[in-house]
Design a protein around this motif. Sequence first.
Motif, mmCIF file in Angstrom:
data_model
loop_
_atom_site.group_PDB
_atom_site.id
_atom_site.type_symbol
_atom_site.label_atom_id
_atom_site.label_comp_id
_atom_site.label_asym_id
_atom_site.label_seq_id
_atom_site.Cartn_x
_atom_site.Cartn_y
_atom_site.Cartn_z
ATOM 1 N N TYR A 40 9.484 35.519 51.223
ATOM 2 C CA TYR A 40 10.394 36.579 50.669
ATOM 3 C C TYR A 40 10.687 36.386 49.093
ATOM 4 C CZ TYR A 40 13.378 32.567 51.039
ATOM 5 O OH TYR A 40 13.997 31.194 50.916
ATOM 6 N N THR A 78 17.804 26.116 37.436
ATOM 7 C CA THR A 78 16.952 26.640 38.709
ATOM 8 C C THR A 78 15.701 26.996 38.456
ATOM 9 O OG1 THR A 78 17.114 28.352 40.414
ATOM 10 C CG2 THR A 78 18.332 29.030 38.372
ATOM 11 N N GLY A 79 14.905 27.874 39.072
ATOM 12 C CA GLY A 79 13.478 28.379 38.824
ATOM 13 C C GLY A 79 13.099 29.407 39.345
ATOM 14 N N GLY A 80 11.839 29.436 39.719
ATOM 15 C CA GLY A 80 10.944 28.360 40.206
ATOM 16 C C GLY A 80 11.679 27.141 40.794
ATOM 17 N N GLU A 81 10.775 26.155 40.881
ATOM 18 C CA GLU A 81 11.226 24.890 41.324
ATOM 19 C C GLU A 81 11.467 24.097 40.087
ATOM 20 O OE1 GLU A 81 12.722 23.578 43.687
ATOM 21 O OE2 GLU A 81 12.883 21.822 42.707
ATOM 22 N N THR A 109 19.465 24.068 41.548
ATOM 23 C CA THR A 109 19.121 24.736 42.688
ATOM 24 C C THR A 109 17.751 24.283 43.274
ATOM 25 O OG1 THR A 109 20.794 26.435 42.607
ATOM 26 C CG2 THR A 109 18.785 26.801 44.109
ATOM 27 N N THR A 110 17.203 23.785 44.070
ATOM 28 C CA THR A 110 16.245 23.150 44.257
ATOM 29 C C THR A 110 15.624 23.377 45.748
ATOM 30 O OG1 THR A 110 14.674 20.979 44.510
ATOM 31 C CG2 THR A 110 17.189 20.775 44.974
ATOM 32 N N SER A 133 17.567 24.679 49.193
ATOM 33 C CA SER A 133 17.290 25.627 50.080
ATOM 34 C C SER A 133 16.539 25.079 51.392
ATOM 35 C CB SER A 133 16.323 26.787 49.472
ATOM 36 O OG SER A 133 17.052 27.097 48.147
ATOM 37 N N VAL A 173 18.301 31.850 53.327
ATOM 38 C CA VAL A 173 18.362 33.273 53.341
ATOM 39 C C VAL A 173 18.092 33.512 54.729
ATOM 40 C CG1 VAL A 173 16.653 35.009 52.501
ATOM 41 C CG2 VAL A 173 17.112 33.071 51.101
ATOM 42 N N GLU A 201 21.892 36.999 52.084
ATOM 43 C CA GLU A 201 21.104 38.182 52.154
ATOM 44 C C GLU A 201 19.869 38.241 51.372
ATOM 45 O OE1 GLU A 201 23.717 41.534 52.066
ATOM 46 O OE2 GLU A 201 24.496 41.141 54.035
ATOM 47 N N THR A 202 18.777 38.948 51.946
ATOM 48 C CA THR A 202 17.522 38.895 51.136
ATOM 49 C C THR A 202 17.891 40.002 50.224
ATOM 50 O OG1 THR A 202 16.974 40.420 52.701
ATOM 51 C CG2 THR A 202 15.794 38.485 52.750
ATOM 52 N N MET A 203 17.356 39.623 48.967
ATOM 53 C CA MET A 203 17.593 40.846 47.680
ATOM 54 C C MET A 203 16.115 41.330 47.334
ATOM 55 S SD MET A 203 20.019 38.583 45.462
ATOM 56 C CE MET A 203 20.653 37.310 46.136
ATOM 57 N N MET A 337 12.470 36.610 41.824
ATOM 58 C CA MET A 337 13.917 35.630 41.819
ATOM 59 C C MET A 337 13.249 34.277 40.917
ATOM 60 S SD MET A 337 16.850 35.345 42.916
ATOM 61 C CE MET A 337 17.691 35.353 44.538
#
Length: 342
Positions: A40, A78-81, A109-110, A133, A173, A201-203, A337
Amino acid sequence: MEQRAITPASTDQSLIDSFGRRVDYVRISVTDRCDFRCTYCMSEHMTFLPKRDLLSLEEIDRLATAFVERGVKRIRLTGGEPLVRRNVMWLFERLARHLDGPLDEVTLTTNGSQLAKYAAQRADLGVRRINVSVDTLNPDKFQDITRWGRLDAVLGGIDAAAEAGLKVKINTVALQGFNDQEFNHLLSWCGDRGFDLTLIETMPLGEVDEDRTDQYLPLSHVRRDLEESWTLTPSSHKTGGPARYVDVKETGTRLGFITPLTHNFCESCNRVRVTCTGTLFMCLGQEDKVDLREPLRQSQTDELLHAAFDKAMLAKPQGHDFVIERRGAAPAVSRHMSMTGG
Ligand code: SAM
Ligand code: SF4
Protein backbone atom coordinates in the motif's frame (compact mmCIF):
# COMPACT_ATOMS: atom_id res chain seq x y z
CA MET A 1 30.40 21.10 15.72
CA GLU A 2 28.95 24.23 17.27
CA GLN A 3 26.61 23.67 20.25
CA ARG A 4 23.90 26.29 20.29
CA ALA A 5 21.96 26.79 23.47
CA ILE A 6 18.29 27.07 22.64
CA THR A 7 15.94 29.10 24.76
CA PRO A 8 12.20 28.46 24.60
CA ALA A 9 10.41 30.37 21.84
CA SER A 10 8.56 33.48 22.91
CA THR A 11 4.96 33.69 21.73
CA ASP A 12 5.76 35.90 18.77
CA GLN A 13 8.40 33.43 17.52
CA SER A 14 6.06 30.44 17.68
CA LEU A 15 4.82 28.89 14.50
CA ILE A 16 1.15 29.84 14.29
CA ASP A 17 -0.80 29.39 11.09
CA SER A 18 -3.46 31.66 9.66
CA PHE A 19 -6.20 29.60 11.38
CA GLY A 20 -4.56 30.19 14.77
CA ARG A 21 -3.22 26.63 15.11
CA ARG A 22 0.15 26.37 16.80
CA VAL A 23 2.57 24.05 15.04
CA ASP A 24 4.72 22.31 17.63
CA TYR A 25 5.18 18.90 16.06
CA VAL A 26 7.43 18.17 13.08
CA ARG A 27 7.84 14.87 11.30
CA ILE A 28 11.03 14.61 9.34
CA SER A 29 11.59 11.95 6.72
CA VAL A 30 15.30 11.14 6.78
CA THR A 31 15.29 8.93 3.69
CA ASP A 32 12.92 7.81 0.94
CA ARG A 33 14.60 4.39 0.89
CA CYS A 34 13.33 1.30 2.61
CA ASP A 35 14.24 -2.35 3.00
CA PHE A 36 10.55 -3.32 2.65
CA ARG A 37 8.10 -2.69 -0.17
CA CYS A 38 4.72 -2.63 1.59
CA THR A 39 2.11 -2.99 -1.12
CA TYR A 40 0.00 0.00 0.00
CA CYS A 41 3.05 2.25 0.35
CA MET A 42 5.43 1.54 -2.53
CA SER A 43 5.45 -0.19 -5.83
CA GLU A 44 7.87 -3.10 -6.04
CA HIS A 45 10.23 -1.32 -8.38
CA MET A 46 10.71 2.06 -6.82
CA THR A 47 13.13 4.60 -8.19
CA PHE A 48 14.75 6.35 -5.28
CA LEU A 49 16.17 9.83 -5.27
CA PRO A 50 19.82 10.52 -5.97
CA LYS A 51 21.77 11.05 -2.74
CA ARG A 52 22.64 14.67 -3.58
CA ASP A 53 18.95 15.59 -3.47
CA LEU A 54 18.61 14.44 0.12
CA LEU A 55 19.30 16.71 3.03
CA SER A 56 22.53 15.72 4.73
CA LEU A 57 22.26 14.68 8.36
CA GLU A 58 23.98 17.96 9.27
CA GLU A 59 21.32 19.88 7.35
CA ILE A 60 18.55 17.95 9.10
CA ASP A 61 20.15 18.78 12.44
CA ARG A 62 20.29 22.47 11.55
CA LEU A 63 16.71 22.42 10.38
CA ALA A 64 15.49 20.63 13.50
CA THR A 65 17.35 23.13 15.67
CA ALA A 66 15.68 26.03 13.87
CA PHE A 67 12.29 24.39 14.45
CA VAL A 68 13.07 23.98 18.15
CA GLU A 69 13.94 27.68 18.27
CA ARG A 70 10.44 28.34 16.95
CA GLY A 71 8.71 26.39 19.69
CA VAL A 72 8.59 22.88 18.24
CA LYS A 73 8.26 20.41 21.12
CA ARG A 74 8.20 17.08 19.34
CA ILE A 75 10.24 15.73 16.50
CA ARG A 76 9.47 12.38 14.91
CA LEU A 77 11.98 10.83 12.56
CA THR A 78 10.45 8.72 9.87
CA GLY A 79 10.95 7.76 6.25
CA GLY A 80 11.15 5.51 4.19
CA GLU A 81 12.81 3.43 6.81
CA PRO A 82 14.78 5.85 9.02
CA LEU A 83 17.09 3.14 10.37
CA VAL A 84 18.46 2.28 6.93
CA ARG A 85 19.95 5.78 6.59
CA ARG A 86 23.69 5.50 7.14
CA ASN A 87 24.87 7.14 10.35
CA VAL A 88 21.37 8.04 11.46
CA MET A 89 22.42 7.47 15.07
CA TRP A 90 24.58 10.57 14.76
CA LEU A 91 21.40 12.57 14.19
CA PHE A 92 19.77 11.06 17.27
CA GLU A 93 22.86 12.02 19.25
CA ARG A 94 22.68 15.59 17.98
CA LEU A 95 18.96 15.97 18.64
CA ALA A 96 19.35 14.62 22.16
CA ARG A 97 21.01 17.89 23.24
CA HIS A 98 17.71 19.75 22.81
CA LEU A 99 15.99 17.36 25.20
CA ASP A 100 17.75 19.19 28.03
CA GLY A 101 16.09 22.35 26.69
CA PRO A 102 12.72 23.12 25.16
CA LEU A 103 12.29 19.94 23.11
CA ASP A 104 9.98 17.45 24.85
CA GLU A 105 10.68 14.40 22.78
CA VAL A 106 12.32 12.75 19.82
CA THR A 107 10.39 9.78 18.53
CA LEU A 108 10.77 7.32 15.71
CA THR A 109 8.50 5.46 13.32
CA THR A 110 10.15 2.31 12.05
CA ASN A 111 9.35 -0.97 10.35
CA GLY A 112 11.43 -2.65 13.07
CA SER A 113 13.77 -4.54 10.77
CA GLN A 114 16.90 -2.89 12.18
CA LEU A 115 15.62 -2.36 15.69
CA ALA A 116 17.42 -5.22 17.38
CA LYS A 117 20.73 -3.62 16.45
CA TYR A 118 19.96 -0.13 17.72
CA ALA A 119 17.32 -0.32 20.45
CA ALA A 120 19.57 0.01 23.51
CA GLN A 121 21.62 2.81 21.99
CA ARG A 122 18.49 4.70 21.09
CA ALA A 123 17.14 4.53 24.64
CA ASP A 124 20.48 5.97 25.83
CA LEU A 125 19.96 8.89 23.45
CA GLY A 126 16.77 10.01 25.11
CA VAL A 127 14.24 8.36 22.79
CA ARG A 128 11.40 7.16 25.01
CA ARG A 129 8.71 6.11 22.56
CA ILE A 130 8.79 4.39 19.21
CA ASN A 131 6.11 3.34 16.75
CA VAL A 132 6.65 0.05 14.99
CA SER A 133 4.53 -0.87 11.99
CA VAL A 134 3.16 -4.41 12.02
CA ASP A 135 0.19 -5.15 9.80
CA THR A 136 -0.11 -8.86 10.59
CA LEU A 137 1.31 -11.43 13.01
CA ASN A 138 1.17 -14.17 10.40
CA PRO A 139 4.71 -14.68 8.98
CA ASP A 140 3.54 -15.59 5.45
CA LYS A 141 1.09 -12.72 5.25
CA PHE A 142 3.75 -10.41 6.65
CA GLN A 143 6.00 -11.35 3.78
CA ASP A 144 3.15 -10.86 1.31
CA ILE A 145 2.32 -7.36 2.48
CA THR A 146 5.90 -6.12 2.97
CA ARG A 147 7.18 -8.12 -0.04
CA TRP A 148 10.70 -8.16 1.44
CA GLY A 149 10.19 -8.23 5.21
CA ARG A 150 10.60 -11.00 7.80
CA LEU A 151 8.28 -11.02 10.77
CA ASP A 152 10.74 -12.79 13.11
CA ALA A 153 13.33 -10.02 12.66
CA VAL A 154 10.74 -7.37 13.43
CA LEU A 155 9.43 -9.20 16.50
CA GLY A 156 13.03 -9.62 17.70
CA GLY A 157 13.51 -5.87 17.29
CA ILE A 158 10.34 -5.13 19.21
CA ASP A 159 11.48 -7.36 22.09
CA ALA A 160 14.86 -5.61 22.13
CA ALA A 161 13.17 -2.21 22.23
CA ALA A 162 10.87 -3.21 25.07
CA GLU A 163 13.82 -4.67 27.01
CA ALA A 164 15.72 -1.40 26.52
CA GLY A 165 12.82 0.38 28.22
CA LEU A 166 11.36 2.04 25.12
CA LYS A 167 7.61 2.48 25.10
CA VAL A 168 6.44 0.65 22.00
CA LYS A 169 3.29 1.44 20.06
CA ILE A 170 2.25 -0.80 17.20
CA ASN A 171 0.84 0.79 14.04
CA THR A 172 -1.35 -1.34 11.82
CA VAL A 173 -2.82 -0.25 8.52
CA ALA A 174 -6.32 -1.72 8.27
CA LEU A 175 -6.71 -3.50 4.95
CA GLN A 176 -9.91 -5.05 3.71
CA GLY A 177 -9.46 -8.71 2.83
CA PHE A 178 -5.99 -8.81 4.38
CA ASN A 179 -5.94 -8.25 8.14
CA ASP A 180 -9.62 -7.54 8.82
CA GLN A 181 -9.96 -10.84 10.74
CA GLU A 182 -6.85 -10.20 12.83
CA PHE A 183 -7.60 -7.15 14.94
CA ASN A 184 -8.80 -9.14 17.97
CA HIS A 185 -5.58 -11.12 17.93
CA LEU A 186 -3.41 -8.03 17.41
CA LEU A 187 -5.15 -6.26 20.28
CA SER A 188 -4.66 -9.13 22.69
CA TRP A 189 -1.04 -9.63 21.55
CA CYS A 190 -0.34 -5.96 22.20
CA GLY A 191 -2.26 -6.07 25.48
CA ASP A 192 -0.15 -9.00 26.74
CA ARG A 193 2.96 -6.91 26.15
CA GLY A 194 1.62 -3.60 27.44
CA PHE A 195 1.77 -2.00 23.98
CA ASP A 196 -0.78 0.47 22.67
CA LEU A 197 -2.09 -0.30 19.20
CA THR A 198 -3.09 2.24 16.56
CA LEU A 199 -5.12 1.28 13.52
CA ILE A 200 -4.71 3.43 10.42
CA GLU A 201 -7.00 3.79 7.44
CA THR A 202 -5.25 3.60 4.09
CA MET A 203 -4.56 6.97 2.57
CA PRO A 204 -4.46 7.51 -1.18
CA LEU A 205 -0.82 8.60 -1.44
CA GLY A 206 1.48 7.83 -4.35
CA GLU A 207 1.09 5.35 -7.17
CA VAL A 208 1.22 1.76 -5.97
CA ASP A 209 0.54 -1.46 -7.84
CA GLU A 210 -2.87 -2.12 -6.25
CA ASP A 211 -6.37 -0.70 -6.41
CA ARG A 212 -6.88 1.17 -3.15
CA THR A 213 -10.67 1.06 -3.27
CA ASP A 214 -10.34 -2.74 -2.72
CA GLN A 215 -8.16 -2.22 0.35
CA TYR A 216 -10.01 0.61 2.06
CA LEU A 217 -11.62 -0.47 5.34
CA PRO A 218 -13.47 2.17 7.40
CA LEU A 219 -12.32 2.01 11.02
CA SER A 220 -15.83 2.79 12.23
CA HIS A 221 -16.72 -0.78 11.16
CA VAL A 222 -13.60 -2.21 12.80
CA ARG A 223 -14.41 -0.46 16.05
CA ARG A 224 -17.99 -1.75 16.02
CA ASP A 225 -16.72 -5.32 15.57
CA LEU A 226 -14.09 -4.99 18.29
CA GLU A 227 -16.71 -3.71 20.71
CA GLU A 228 -18.32 -7.14 20.64
CA SER A 229 -15.27 -8.56 22.43
CA TRP A 230 -13.66 -5.63 24.24
CA THR A 231 -14.79 -2.80 26.49
CA LEU A 232 -13.66 0.37 24.75
CA THR A 233 -14.11 3.71 26.46
CA PRO A 234 -13.06 7.07 24.99
CA SER A 235 -9.73 8.22 26.39
CA SER A 236 -8.42 11.74 26.81
CA HIS A 237 -4.92 10.46 25.94
CA LYS A 238 -3.09 12.59 23.38
CA THR A 239 0.31 11.92 21.83
CA GLY A 240 0.53 15.04 19.69
CA GLY A 241 -0.43 12.96 16.67
CA PRO A 242 -3.75 12.56 14.87
CA ALA A 243 -4.91 9.36 16.61
CA ARG A 244 -8.05 9.32 18.76
CA TYR A 245 -7.75 6.82 21.59
CA VAL A 246 -9.99 4.52 23.55
CA ASP A 247 -9.00 2.67 26.72
CA VAL A 248 -9.25 -1.09 26.49
CA LYS A 249 -10.54 -2.25 29.87
CA GLU A 250 -9.49 -5.89 29.53
CA THR A 251 -5.83 -5.11 28.68
CA GLY A 252 -5.22 -1.77 30.40
CA THR A 253 -3.72 -0.53 27.13
CA ARG A 254 -5.03 1.90 24.53
CA LEU A 255 -6.34 1.52 21.06
CA GLY A 256 -5.95 4.43 18.66
CA PHE A 257 -7.73 5.16 15.41
CA ILE A 258 -6.27 7.29 12.65
CA THR A 259 -9.18 7.98 10.34
CA PRO A 260 -8.24 10.59 7.79
CA LEU A 261 -11.00 9.47 5.45
CA THR A 262 -13.94 8.93 7.78
CA HIS A 263 -13.09 11.62 10.28
CA ASN A 264 -11.47 14.86 9.37
CA PHE A 265 -8.79 15.44 12.01
CA CYS A 266 -7.63 18.73 10.53
CA GLU A 267 -9.23 21.18 12.94
CA SER A 268 -6.69 20.41 15.65
CA CYS A 269 -3.72 19.87 13.32
CA ASN A 270 -0.51 20.92 15.05
CA ARG A 271 2.05 19.41 12.70
CA VAL A 272 3.99 19.80 9.53
CA ARG A 273 6.15 17.35 7.61
CA VAL A 274 9.51 17.71 5.99
CA THR A 275 10.49 15.37 3.18
CA CYS A 276 13.95 13.88 2.88
CA THR A 277 14.71 16.52 0.22
CA GLY A 278 13.82 19.38 2.56
CA THR A 279 10.38 20.23 1.23
CA LEU A 280 8.03 21.34 3.96
CA PHE A 281 4.49 20.07 3.46
CA MET A 282 1.95 21.79 5.62
CA CYS A 283 -0.66 19.07 5.12
CA LEU A 284 -0.23 15.36 4.35
CA GLY A 285 -3.17 15.50 1.96
CA GLN A 286 -2.44 18.71 0.07
CA GLU A 287 0.23 19.85 -2.33
CA ASP A 288 1.01 23.17 -0.57
CA LYS A 289 4.72 23.22 0.10
CA VAL A 290 7.71 25.40 0.87
CA ASP A 291 11.28 24.54 -0.03
CA LEU A 292 13.70 24.56 2.91
CA ARG A 293 16.72 23.03 1.16
CA GLU A 294 17.59 26.13 -0.80
CA PRO A 295 17.48 28.43 2.25
CA LEU A 296 19.61 25.89 4.13
CA ARG A 297 22.18 25.66 1.35
CA GLN A 298 22.21 29.33 0.39
CA SER A 299 23.30 30.68 3.72
CA GLN A 300 25.07 29.48 6.83
CA THR A 301 22.82 31.67 8.96
CA ASP A 302 19.14 30.87 9.43
CA GLU A 303 17.33 34.07 8.38
CA LEU A 304 16.18 32.60 5.07
CA LEU A 305 15.06 29.44 6.80
CA HIS A 306 12.95 31.33 9.33
CA ALA A 307 11.43 33.41 6.52
CA ALA A 308 10.51 30.14 4.79
CA PHE A 309 8.84 28.90 8.01
CA ASP A 310 6.80 32.12 8.17
CA LYS A 311 5.74 31.71 4.57
CA ALA A 312 4.69 28.15 5.31
CA MET A 313 2.56 29.20 8.26
CA LEU A 314 0.63 31.63 6.08
CA ALA A 315 0.07 28.91 3.50
CA LYS A 316 -0.90 25.99 5.78
CA PRO A 317 -4.27 24.84 4.40
CA GLN A 318 -7.29 24.40 6.61
CA GLY A 319 -7.60 20.70 5.86
CA HIS A 320 -7.09 17.84 3.47
CA ASP A 321 -9.28 16.53 0.72
CA PHE A 322 -9.01 12.75 0.74
CA VAL A 323 -12.10 11.21 -0.79
CA ILE A 324 -11.22 7.70 -1.83
CA GLU A 325 -14.57 6.77 -3.38
CA ARG A 326 -14.46 9.70 -5.77
CA ARG A 327 -10.91 9.22 -6.84
CA GLY A 328 -10.96 5.45 -7.14
CA ALA A 329 -7.47 3.97 -7.43
CA ALA A 330 -5.79 7.25 -8.33
CA PRO A 331 -3.82 8.82 -5.51
CA ALA A 332 -5.14 12.08 -4.01
CA VAL A 333 -1.54 13.14 -3.71
CA SER A 334 1.10 11.84 -6.04
CA ARG A 335 3.98 11.61 -3.56
CA HIS A 336 4.40 8.40 -1.60
CA MET A 337 4.13 8.28 2.17
CA SER A 338 7.81 7.26 2.19
CA MET A 339 8.73 10.72 0.80
CA THR A 340 6.68 12.75 3.23
CA GLY A 341 6.99 10.42 6.17
CA GLY A 342 4.05 8.69 7.84
N1 SAM B 1 9.12 2.64 7.37
C1 SAM B 1 8.56 3.09 8.58
C2 SAM B 1 7.33 2.29 8.95
O1 SAM B 1 6.84 1.52 8.14
O2 SAM B 1 6.87 2.47 10.07
C3 SAM B 1 8.25 4.57 8.63
C4 SAM B 1 7.64 5.19 7.41
S1 SAM B 1 6.02 4.57 6.98
C5 SAM B 1 5.70 5.54 5.56
C6 SAM B 1 5.05 5.26 8.27
C7 SAM B 1 3.66 4.70 8.45
O3 SAM B 1 2.90 5.03 7.31
C8 SAM B 1 3.61 3.20 8.58
O4 SAM B 1 2.87 2.86 9.74
C9 SAM B 1 2.90 2.75 7.33
O5 SAM B 1 2.15 1.58 7.57
C10 SAM B 1 2.05 3.94 7.02
N2 SAM B 1 1.65 4.06 5.61
C11 SAM B 1 2.41 4.00 4.50
N3 SAM B 1 1.68 4.21 3.37
C12 SAM B 1 0.41 4.41 3.80
C13 SAM B 1 -0.82 4.69 3.15
N4 SAM B 1 -0.91 4.81 1.84
N5 SAM B 1 -1.93 4.84 3.92
C14 SAM B 1 -1.87 4.73 5.29
N6 SAM B 1 -0.73 4.49 5.96
C15 SAM B 1 0.38 4.32 5.24
FE1 SF4 C 1 8.89 0.91 3.97
FE2 SF4 C 1 7.40 1.83 5.95
FE3 SF4 C 1 6.60 2.14 3.40
FE4 SF4 C 1 6.58 -0.27 4.44
S1 SF4 C 1 5.35 1.47 5.13
S2 SF4 C 1 7.44 0.28 2.44
S3 SF4 C 1 8.28 -0.21 5.81
S4 SF4 C 1 8.35 3.05 4.33
